[in-house]
Design a protein around this motif. Structure first.
Motif, PDB file in Angstrom:
ATOM      1  N   GLU A   7      45.851  45.058  49.326  1.00  0.00           N
ATOM      2  CA  GLU A   7      45.622  43.692  48.847  1.00  0.00           C
ATOM      3  C   GLU A   7      46.782  42.787  49.240  1.00  0.00           C
ATOM      4  O   GLU A   7      46.575  41.668  49.722  1.00  0.00           O
ATOM      5  CB  GLU A   7      45.459  43.696  47.326  1.00  0.00           C
ATOM      6  CG  GLU A   7      44.178  44.353  46.836  1.00  0.00           C
ATOM      7  CD  GLU A   7      44.149  44.459  45.321  1.00  0.00           C
ATOM      8  OE1 GLU A   7      45.063  43.905  44.676  1.00  0.00           O
ATOM      9  OE2 GLU A   7      43.234  45.112  44.784  1.00  0.00           O
ATOM     10  N   SER A  11      46.582  39.657  51.837  1.00  0.00           N
ATOM     11  CA  SER A  11      46.970  38.337  51.320  1.00  0.00           C
ATOM     12  C   SER A  11      48.063  37.722  52.177  1.00  0.00           C
ATOM     13  O   SER A  11      48.002  36.538  52.535  1.00  0.00           O
ATOM     14  CB  SER A  11      47.437  38.454  49.866  1.00  0.00           C
ATOM     15  OG  SER A  11      46.397  38.918  49.030  1.00  0.00           O
ATOM     16  N   VAL A  45      43.749  35.033  45.323  1.00  0.00           N
ATOM     17  CA  VAL A  45      42.775  35.293  44.250  1.00  0.00           C
ATOM     18  C   VAL A  45      41.492  35.886  44.819  1.00  0.00           C
ATOM     19  O   VAL A  45      40.928  36.835  44.255  1.00  0.00           O
ATOM     20  CB  VAL A  45      42.482  33.992  43.481  1.00  0.00           C
ATOM     21  CG1 VAL A  45      41.306  34.192  42.529  1.00  0.00           C
ATOM     22  CG2 VAL A  45      43.711  33.553  42.700  1.00  0.00           C
ATOM     23  N   VAL A  46      41.026  35.340  45.933  1.00  0.00           N
ATOM     24  CA  VAL A  46      39.788  35.840  46.541  1.00  0.00           C
ATOM     25  C   VAL A  46      39.946  37.290  46.985  1.00  0.00           C
ATOM     26  O   VAL A  46      39.049  38.126  46.764  1.00  0.00           O
ATOM     27  CB  VAL A  46      39.385  34.950  47.745  1.00  0.00           C
ATOM     28  CG1 VAL A  46      38.262  35.605  48.540  1.00  0.00           C
ATOM     29  CG2 VAL A  46      38.939  33.588  47.255  1.00  0.00           C
ATOM     30  N   ILE A  48      41.963  39.569  45.761  1.00  0.00           N
ATOM     31  CA  ILE A  48      42.016  40.418  44.556  1.00  0.00           C
ATOM     32  C   ILE A  48      40.631  40.589  43.952  1.00  0.00           C
ATOM     33  O   ILE A  48      40.231  41.703  43.576  1.00  0.00           O
ATOM     34  CB  ILE A  48      42.989  39.813  43.529  1.00  0.00           C
ATOM     35  CG1 ILE A  48      44.421  39.878  44.061  1.00  0.00           C
ATOM     36  CG2 ILE A  48      42.892  40.555  42.196  1.00  0.00           C
ATOM     37  CD1 ILE A  48      45.433  39.166  43.197  1.00  0.00           C
ATOM     38  N   LEU A  49      39.864  39.491  43.873  1.00  0.00           N
ATOM     39  CA  LEU A  49      38.523  39.568  43.284  1.00  0.00           C
ATOM     40  C   LEU A  49      37.603  40.469  44.106  1.00  0.00           C
ATOM     41  O   LEU A  49      36.839  41.265  43.550  1.00  0.00           O
ATOM     42  CB  LEU A  49      37.921  38.162  43.174  1.00  0.00           C
ATOM     43  CG  LEU A  49      38.553  37.232  42.117  1.00  0.00           C
ATOM     44  CD1 LEU A  49      37.922  35.848  42.185  1.00  0.00           C
ATOM     45  CD2 LEU A  49      38.375  37.827  40.717  1.00  0.00           C
ATOM     46  N   ILE A  50      37.667  40.337  45.418  1.00  0.00           N
ATOM     47  CA  ILE A  50      36.829  41.171  46.288  1.00  0.00           C
ATOM     48  C   ILE A  50      37.206  42.637  46.137  1.00  0.00           C
ATOM     49  O   ILE A  50      36.345  43.522  46.039  1.00  0.00           O
ATOM     50  CB  ILE A  50      36.959  40.724  47.751  1.00  0.00           C
ATOM     51  CG1 ILE A  50      36.316  39.345  47.948  1.00  0.00           C
ATOM     52  CG2 ILE A  50      36.286  41.735  48.687  1.00  0.00           C
ATOM     53  CD1 ILE A  50      36.500  38.785  49.337  1.00  0.00           C
ATOM     54  N   SER A  51      38.501  42.900  46.084  1.00  0.00           N
ATOM     55  CA  SER A  51      38.972  44.273  45.942  1.00  0.00           C
ATOM     56  C   SER A  51      38.524  44.873  44.607  1.00  0.00           C
ATOM     57  O   SER A  51      38.069  46.018  44.541  1.00  0.00           O
ATOM     58  CB  SER A  51      40.498  44.307  46.051  1.00  0.00           C
ATOM     59  OG  SER A  51      40.979  45.626  45.874  1.00  0.00           O
ATOM     60  N   ARG A  52      38.630  44.075  43.547  1.00  0.00           N
ATOM     61  CA  ARG A  52      38.219  44.560  42.218  1.00  0.00           C
ATOM     62  C   ARG A  52      36.714  44.780  42.151  1.00  0.00           C
ATOM     63  O   ARG A  52      36.228  45.720  41.512  1.00  0.00           O
ATOM     64  CB  ARG A  52      38.655  43.555  41.140  1.00  0.00           C
ATOM     65  CG  ARG A  52      40.160  43.407  40.995  1.00  0.00           C
ATOM     66  CD  ARG A  52      40.799  44.703  40.505  1.00  0.00           C
ATOM     67  NE  ARG A  52      42.227  44.547  40.306  1.00  0.00           N
ATOM     68  CZ  ARG A  52      43.153  44.791  41.203  1.00  0.00           C
ATOM     69  NH1 ARG A  52      42.776  45.199  42.421  1.00  0.00           N
ATOM     70  NH2 ARG A  52      44.434  44.627  40.954  1.00  0.00           N
ATOM     71  N   LEU A  53      35.954  43.904  42.807  1.00  0.00           N
ATOM     72  CA  LEU A  53      34.496  44.041  42.810  1.00  0.00           C
ATOM     73  C   LEU A  53      34.065  45.314  43.519  1.00  0.00           C
ATOM     74  O   LEU A  53      33.197  46.050  43.036  1.00  0.00           O
ATOM     75  CB  LEU A  53      33.873  42.811  43.496  1.00  0.00           C
ATOM     76  CG  LEU A  53      32.345  42.789  43.588  1.00  0.00           C
ATOM     77  CD1 LEU A  53      31.730  42.798  42.190  1.00  0.00           C
ATOM     78  CD2 LEU A  53      31.872  41.567  44.362  1.00  0.00           C
ATOM     79  N   ARG A  56      34.914  48.305  41.316  1.00  0.00           N
ATOM     80  CA  ARG A  56      33.994  48.477  40.191  1.00  0.00           C
ATOM     81  C   ARG A  56      32.671  49.074  40.649  1.00  0.00           C
ATOM     82  O   ARG A  56      32.083  49.924  39.974  1.00  0.00           O
ATOM     83  CB  ARG A  56      33.748  47.117  39.526  1.00  0.00           C
ATOM     84  CG  ARG A  56      32.927  47.205  38.239  1.00  0.00           C
ATOM     85  CD  ARG A  56      32.744  45.852  37.614  1.00  0.00           C
ATOM     86  NE  ARG A  56      31.974  44.963  38.487  1.00  0.00           N
ATOM     87  CZ  ARG A  56      31.688  43.705  38.166  1.00  0.00           C
ATOM     88  NH1 ARG A  56      32.128  43.192  37.034  1.00  0.00           N
ATOM     89  NH2 ARG A  56      30.981  42.969  39.000  1.00  0.00           N
ATOM     90  N   LYS A  75      33.409  45.589  53.099  1.00  0.00           N
ATOM     91  CA  LYS A  75      34.684  44.935  52.796  1.00  0.00           C
ATOM     92  C   LYS A  75      35.243  44.238  54.031  1.00  0.00           C
ATOM     93  O   LYS A  75      35.713  43.093  53.955  1.00  0.00           O
ATOM     94  CB  LYS A  75      35.679  45.971  52.276  1.00  0.00           C
ATOM     95  CG  LYS A  75      36.994  45.386  51.788  1.00  0.00           C
ATOM     96  CD  LYS A  75      37.854  46.475  51.183  1.00  0.00           C
ATOM     97  CE  LYS A  75      39.153  45.885  50.643  1.00  0.00           C
ATOM     98  NZ  LYS A  75      40.007  46.924  50.023  1.00  0.00           N
TER      99      LYS A  75
END
Length: 213
Positions: A7, A11, A45-46, A48-53, A56, A75
């Motif tokens: 990440e 970034s 932020v994008v 991190i959100l993609i990685s978390r999605l 999950r 990804k």
């Protein structure tokens, strides 16, 4: 740990690319710098959100080799697509900023006359200023403040042309150059130009009468 490093790496790559596309904005007083900060924050932020999605979704499904390959491909596609969109947006924004900067530089080099009332002597004087300037007011009876959309370098050049014109008598003093207007009997003892985020400003320091003698 590997996810966090990935990440951070993605970034940093996006932020550095944005920094280069925007022509390295390092001046914190400019609009470009704060636009870069907002875009860098958005990119982080994008990512991190993609990685978390993706993480999950992995927990909800049985992890096997084919699924991992599919997730990694998805990804990469998302990140690549996002990068393309950002590059296009940044190119458009940069072109707009360049157009605005160029517009400030090509404002006509003309001048205006400010009719100002010197309260102490109750007389009006004519003070030449660069065109497209807005008078903001006077502080302490000696500091006249203005705003202008013109480029700061152009403002400096025009003010120098005005002060070195035939309307003023130039005196070289130990405190700097003084400019005396004999027709209206006042002296400009200095000026400053300030660069702002969207609009620049400048001021005249003046006094009534010939302040050199």
């Amino acid at each position: 740990m590997k996810k966090s490093i990935l990440e951070i790496g993605i970034s940093i790559l996006l932020i550095v690319t944005t920094f280069a596309i925007m022509n390295y904005p390092i001046n914190i007083t400019t609009l470009e710098f704060w636009l870069f900060i907002m875009l860098a924050f958005f990119e982080s932020v994008v990512v991190i959100l993609i990685s978390r999605l993706i993480k999950r979704n992995k927990k909800k499904k049985k992890i096997d080799k084919k699924y991992l390959e599919h997730a990694n491909q998805t990804k990469l596609i998302i990140i690549f697509s996002l990068s393309i969109v950002l590059v296009v947006v940044l190119s458009i924004v940069r072109n707009i900023l360049v157009d605005v900067y160029d517009a400030k530089n090509i404002y006509p080099k003309s001048r205006e006359e400010l009719e100002y009332n010197i309260v102490s002597d109750e007389k009006k004087v004519s003070i030449p200023i660069p065109s497209y300037s807005v008078y903001l007011g006077t502080s302490w009876g000696e500091l006249m403040q203005f705003q202008s959309p013109k480029n700061s370098n152009q403002l400096k050049s025009e003010i120098e042309d005005i002060l070195n014109s035939d309307e003023f008598i130039k005196y070289e003093t130990e405190f700097g150059d003084y400019y005396y207007n004999s027709e209206y009997d006042y002296t400009i003892t200095g000026y400053d130009v300030f660069e702002g985020l969207a609009i620049n400003s400048f001021n005249y320091v003046f006094c009534n009468g010939n302040c050199v003698e």
